[in-house]
Structure formats: structure tokens, C-alpha cells
Design an enzyme around this catalytic site. Structure first.
Site, PDB file in Angstrom:
ATOM      1  N   CYS A 142       0.830  -1.206   0.000  1.00  0.00           N
ATOM      2  CA  CYS A 142       0.000   0.000   0.000  1.00  0.00           C
ATOM      3  C   CYS A 142       0.864   1.255   0.000  1.00  0.00           C
ATOM      4  O   CYS A 142       1.665   1.474   0.926  1.00  0.00           O
ATOM      5  CB  CYS A 142      -0.916  -0.006   1.220  1.00  0.00           C
ATOM      6  SG  CYS A 142      -1.807   1.551   1.444  1.00  0.00           S
TER       7      CYS A 142
ATOM      8  N   CYS B 182       0.342   3.402   3.131  1.00  0.00           N
ATOM      9  CA  CYS B 182       1.025   2.855   4.313  1.00  0.00           C
ATOM     10  C   CYS B 182       2.500   3.253   4.270  1.00  0.00           C
ATOM     11  O   CYS B 182       3.081   3.619   5.300  1.00  0.00           O
ATOM     12  CB  CYS B 182       0.899   1.336   4.351  1.00  0.00           C
ATOM     13  SG  CYS B 182      -0.682   0.714   4.962  1.00  0.00           S
TER      14      CYS B 182
ATOM     15  N   ASP C 275      -1.763  16.576  -1.659  1.00  0.00           N
ATOM     16  CA  ASP C 275      -2.081  15.661  -2.761  1.00  0.00           C
ATOM     17  C   ASP C 275      -1.107  15.915  -3.907  1.00  0.00           C
ATOM     18  O   ASP C 275      -0.812  17.064  -4.256  1.00  0.00           O
ATOM     19  CB  ASP C 275      -3.524  15.888  -3.226  1.00  0.00           C
ATOM     20  CG  ASP C 275      -4.013  14.756  -4.111  1.00  0.00           C
ATOM     21  OD1 ASP C 275      -4.899  13.995  -3.663  1.00  0.00           O
ATOM     22  OD2 ASP C 275      -3.521  14.631  -5.246  1.00  0.00           O
TER      23      ASP C 275
ATOM     24  N   HIS D 152      -4.110   0.644   8.229  1.00  0.00           N
ATOM     25  CA  HIS D 152      -4.573   0.340   6.869  1.00  0.00           C
ATOM     26  C   HIS D 152      -6.036  -0.093   6.886  1.00  0.00           C
ATOM     27  O   HIS D 152      -6.371  -1.177   7.382  1.00  0.00           O
ATOM     28  CB  HIS D 152      -3.713  -0.772   6.248  1.00  0.00           C
ATOM     29  CG  HIS D 152      -4.108  -1.079   4.833  1.00  0.00           C
ATOM     30  ND1 HIS D 152      -3.767  -0.262   3.781  1.00  0.00           N
ATOM     31  CD2 HIS D 152      -4.837  -2.091   4.308  1.00  0.00           C
ATOM     32  CE1 HIS D 152      -4.258  -0.759   2.668  1.00  0.00           C
ATOM     33  NE2 HIS D 152      -4.920  -1.874   2.956  1.00  0.00           N
TER      34      HIS D 152
ATOM     35  N   ASN E 172     -13.736   9.361  -1.080  1.00  0.00           N
ATOM     36  CA  ASN E 172     -14.191   8.519  -2.176  1.00  0.00           C
ATOM     37  C   ASN E 172     -14.226   7.080  -1.675  1.00  0.00           C
ATOM     38  O   ASN E 172     -13.321   6.642  -0.956  1.00  0.00           O
ATOM     39  CB  ASN E 172     -13.241   8.634  -3.374  1.00  0.00           C
ATOM     40  CG  ASN E 172     -13.363   9.985  -4.073  1.00  0.00           C
ATOM     41  OD1 ASN E 172     -14.457  10.541  -4.153  1.00  0.00           O
ATOM     42  ND2 ASN E 172     -12.265  10.523  -4.559  1.00  0.00           N
TER      43      ASN E 172
ATOM     44  N   GLY F  80     -14.517   6.846  -7.948  1.00  0.00           N
ATOM     45  CA  GLY F  80     -13.202   7.215  -8.474  1.00  0.00           C
ATOM     46  C   GLY F  80     -12.064   6.938  -7.508  1.00  0.00           C
ATOM     47  O   GLY F  80     -10.953   7.433  -7.700  1.00  0.00           O
TER      48      GLY F  80
ATOM     49  N   HIS G 173      -6.624   2.823   0.564  1.00  0.00           N
ATOM     50  CA  HIS G 173      -6.289   3.090   1.981  1.00  0.00           C
ATOM     51  C   HIS G 173      -7.054   4.367   2.258  1.00  0.00           C
ATOM     52  O   HIS G 173      -6.803   5.386   1.585  1.00  0.00           O
ATOM     53  CB  HIS G 173      -4.773   3.281   2.119  1.00  0.00           C
ATOM     54  CG  HIS G 173      -4.289   3.639   3.504  1.00  0.00           C
ATOM     55  ND1 HIS G 173      -3.289   2.910   4.137  1.00  0.00           N
ATOM     56  CD2 HIS G 173      -4.628   4.646   4.342  1.00  0.00           C
ATOM     57  CE1 HIS G 173      -3.049   3.475   5.329  1.00  0.00           C
ATOM     58  NE2 HIS G 173      -3.846   4.524   5.475  1.00  0.00           N
TER      59      HIS G 173
ATOM     60  N   HIS H 163      -8.685   7.827   2.785  1.00  0.00           N
ATOM     61  CA  HIS H 163      -8.069   9.154   2.842  1.00  0.00           C
ATOM     62  C   HIS H 163      -9.172  10.192   2.703  1.00  0.00           C
ATOM     63  O   HIS H 163     -10.091  10.036   1.897  1.00  0.00           O
ATOM     64  CB  HIS H 163      -7.013   9.330   1.747  1.00  0.00           C
ATOM     65  CG  HIS H 163      -7.440   8.874   0.395  1.00  0.00           C
ATOM     66  ND1 HIS H 163      -7.438   7.549   0.005  1.00  0.00           N
ATOM     67  CD2 HIS H 163      -7.916   9.572  -0.677  1.00  0.00           C
ATOM     68  CE1 HIS H 163      -7.875   7.449  -1.234  1.00  0.00           C
ATOM     69  NE2 HIS H 163      -8.185   8.652  -1.677  1.00  0.00           N
TER      70      HIS H 163
ATOM     71  N   HIS I 187      -9.960  13.753   1.489  1.00  0.00           N
ATOM     72  CA  HIS I 187      -9.498  14.892   0.685  1.00  0.00           C
ATOM     73  C   HIS I 187      -9.991  16.178   1.342  1.00  0.00           C
ATOM     74  O   HIS I 187     -11.166  16.274   1.727  1.00  0.00           O
ATOM     75  CB  HIS I 187     -10.122  14.854  -0.717  1.00  0.00           C
ATOM     76  CG  HIS I 187      -9.649  13.762  -1.604  1.00  0.00           C
ATOM     77  ND1 HIS I 187      -8.632  13.921  -2.522  1.00  0.00           N
ATOM     78  CD2 HIS I 187     -10.074  12.486  -1.750  1.00  0.00           C
ATOM     79  CE1 HIS I 187      -8.457  12.794  -3.202  1.00  0.00           C
ATOM     80  NE2 HIS I 187      -9.324  11.906  -2.748  1.00  0.00           N
TER      81      HIS I 187
HETATM   82  P1  DGP Z   1      -8.700   8.841  -4.734  1.00  0.00           P
HETATM   83  O1  DGP Z   1      -9.097   8.976  -6.187  1.00  0.00           O
HETATM   84  O2  DGP Z   1      -9.763   9.344  -3.818  1.00  0.00           O
HETATM   85  O3  DGP Z   1      -8.230   7.427  -4.395  1.00  0.00           O
HETATM   86  O4  DGP Z   1      -7.488   9.836  -4.529  1.00  0.00           O
HETATM   87  C1  DGP Z   1      -6.152   9.443  -4.374  1.00  0.00           C
HETATM   88  C2  DGP Z   1      -5.337  10.709  -4.333  1.00  0.00           C
HETATM   89  O5  DGP Z   1      -4.057  10.393  -3.875  1.00  0.00           O
HETATM   90  C3  DGP Z   1      -5.165  11.389  -5.695  1.00  0.00           C
HETATM   91  O6  DGP Z   1      -5.760  12.673  -5.640  1.00  0.00           O
HETATM   92  C4  DGP Z   1      -3.672  11.487  -5.877  1.00  0.00           C
HETATM   93  C5  DGP Z   1      -3.109  11.187  -4.516  1.00  0.00           C
HETATM   94  N1  DGP Z   1      -1.877  10.431  -4.534  1.00  0.00           N
HETATM   95  C6  DGP Z   1      -1.695   9.217  -5.104  1.00  0.00           C
HETATM   96  N2  DGP Z   1      -0.423   8.809  -4.918  1.00  0.00           N
HETATM   97  C7  DGP Z   1       0.198   9.774  -4.196  1.00  0.00           C
HETATM   98  C8  DGP Z   1       1.512   9.916  -3.693  1.00  0.00           C
HETATM   99  O7  DGP Z   1       2.396   9.075  -3.850  1.00  0.00           O
HETATM  100  N3  DGP Z   1       1.776  11.061  -2.999  1.00  0.00           N
HETATM  101  C9  DGP Z   1       0.832  12.025  -2.796  1.00  0.00           C
HETATM  102  N4  DGP Z   1       1.215  13.103  -2.118  1.00  0.00           N
HETATM  103  N5  DGP Z   1      -0.426  11.924  -3.263  1.00  0.00           N
HETATM  104  C10 DGP Z   1      -0.736  10.811  -3.954  1.00  0.00           C
END
Ligand code: DGP
Length: 115
Positions: free
Chosen positions: A5, A8, A31, A47, A88, A94, A99, A101, A103
């Protein structure tokens, strides 16, 4: 910790990601693909793949995530102008990273309804 992950790994500090906030249970970081001038994520170190996987034992932790969103929003100077919290959950929402999160988006007028 789930070895496969990416969040993680971020939460454990493996990637050296700059944290806007860190506690023993939660981290917040920007992000990588911001959708607004301010866009950060709040994640638990535990996780949990999807919001639909949250168990009764996790409910205090989820409340703390919202509290951290408010703390960091204040640090980012969007408390007064406003911001949006988004979880989400699953394919149709989407969700890309499995894991949970939270936003947090702000720094501009956000459209409603979302797409
Ligand atoms: P979701 O679509 O809700 O699963 O959003 C995942 C978000 O995570 C997306 O907006 C981009 C962000 N993201 C993915 N990988 C990384 C990463 O390695 N570092 C950071 N800072 N953000 C990431």
C-alpha cells in the site's frame, strides 16, 4: 501496515513525504495531483482499504481525521473562506488508492454538485 500500500509507505515515512500534520495515528500531506489551490489528504496510519470497511472500533479514529482536517485547514488559511471534505469509496466514486483518505480542498470557490 500493508506492504503493497502506497499510503502505508507514505505514513511510515518511507518516501520522505512532507507532513503537514503527524500524530501516532494520523498524517496529513499535500495531494500529488492538486484539484484546488489547497488540496491535502488526511489518512490514518492504520490500513483500512475503503470507507465501507470501517468498523465500530474505528469510529473515534475517523472523528479524529475530521479534527485534523480542521487543524490543517486553519494552518493553510482556508478556515474562514471554506473547504470541502471528500471520502471517495469504491469504483464508482473514483477511488484509486485503497487506503482510506480524506481529501480537503479549498482556496477557490468549489463547484456543486461535483461531477
Ligand atoms: P482517490 O481517487 O480518492 O483514491 O485519490 C487518491 C489521491 O491520492 C489522488 O488525488 C492522488 C493522490 N496520490 C496518489 N499517490 C500519491 C503519492 O504518492 N503522494 C501524494 N502526495 N499523493 C498521492
Amino acid at each position: 501496515m500493508n506492504e503493497d500500500c502506497i499510503f502505508c509507505k507514505i505514513a511510515s515515512g518511507q518516501f520522505g513525504t512532507e507532513f503537514l500534520y503527524e500524530s501516532d495515528e494520523i498524517v496529513a500531506f499535500r495531494d500529488i495531483h492538486p484539484r484546488a489551490p489547497i488540496h491535502f489528504l488526511v489518512i490514518p496510519k492504520k490500513h483500512i482499504p475503503k470507507v465501507s470497511d470501517i468498523q465500530p472500533d474505528d469510529e473515534v479514529l475517523i472523528g479524529k481525521m475530521v479534527a485534523v482536517a480542521n487543524i490543517v485547514a486553519k494552518l493553510e488559511n482556508i478556515s474562514e473562506t471554506g473547504y470541502r471534505l471528500i471520502f471517495n469509496c469504491g469504483h464508482d466514486s473514483g477511488q484509486d488508492v485503497f487506503h482510506i483518505h480524506l481529501h480537503v480542498l479549498g482556496g477557490r470557490k468549489l463547484n456543486w454538485p461535483p461531477g
